[in-house]
Design an enzyme around this catalytic site. Structure first.
Site, PDB file in Angstrom:
ATOM      1  CB  ILE A 101      -0.957  -0.012   1.219  1.00 39.78           C
ATOM      2  CG1 ILE A 101      -1.925   1.175   1.200  1.00 39.78           C
ATOM      3  CG2 ILE A 101      -0.196  -0.114   2.527  1.00 39.78           C
ATOM      4  CD1 ILE A 101      -3.054   1.070   2.231  1.00 39.78           C
ATOM      5  CB  CYS A 102       1.211   4.071   0.890  1.00 36.33           C
ATOM      6  SG  CYS A 102       1.650   5.806   1.131  1.00 36.33           S
ATOM      7  CB  ALA A 103       5.667   4.832  -0.844  1.00 31.89           C
ATOM      8  CE1 TYR A 122      -0.322   9.718  -0.537  1.00 27.23           C
ATOM      9  CE2 TYR A 122       1.487  10.603  -1.836  1.00 27.23           C
ATOM     10  CZ  TYR A 122       0.461  10.777  -0.917  1.00 27.23           C
ATOM     11  OH  TYR A 122       0.236  12.021  -0.386  1.00 27.23           O
TER      12      TYR A 122
END
Length: 169
Positions: A101-103, A122
């Site tokens: 998730i995200c980066a 992200y």
């Protein structure tokens, strides 16, 4: 019940890490958190997390899924650890699930797991990668790989992981 590994690196995004750990455990899934070393993990907003074990100890076990929390610094620390890349490649070869998730989807990409796959991250992390298809969605599942956007999608991400591992109920 399935067993999931959540590596915790210095600078990880605590909301993403704790949401995944909490919801998976509430669903009856065994979650093992592992620090890259034997130190407490200071997350991106200053919350201190105490991992269950170290990565060196954790990799002696078998897991159905590995979940990488984001946070730019945390993802970079995961990405700079060759044990994480090897673990991701091993999971892929065994047909097991990898999630980020995200980066942290960049870690999956740099380990070669997103080639010819659809994924999300992200904003700004994966959009320019040529060998995969970026999808602007909260959660993207492509085969054995699950990716998500960031803190605002952490609950959706965790619920998708639960459904993937043990079903919707």
């Amino acid at each position: 019940m399935p067993t999931v590994l959540v590596p915790l690196a210095q600078g990880c995004e605590e909301l993403e890490a704790v949401t995944v750990i909490d919801l998976l455990r509430r669903a009856g899934i065994t979650v093992l958190t592992a620090g890259l070393d034997n130190q407490a993990v200071k997350a991106s907003r200053g919350v201190v997390l105490i991992p269950d074990t170290t990565l060196d100890e954790a990799i002696k076990q078998s897991f159905e899924m590995i979940v990488l929390p984001g946070g730019l610094a945390g993802a970079e620390n995961l990405n700079n650890d060759p044990r994480i890349h090897q673990l991701l490649k091993d999971m892929q070869q065994q047909g097991k699930y990898t999630a980020a998730i995200c980066a942290a989807p960049k870690v999956l990409a740099d380990a070669g797991l997103l080639a010819n796959k659809s994924a999300t991250s992200y904003p700004g992390v994966l959009e320019s990668m040529a060998d995969m298809q970026f999808i602007d969605a909260p959660v993207v599942k492509d085969g054995q790989v699950v990716t998500s956007r960031g803190p605002g999608t952490a609950m959706d991400f965790a619920l998708e992981l639960i459904e993937t591992l043990v079903g919707r109920d």
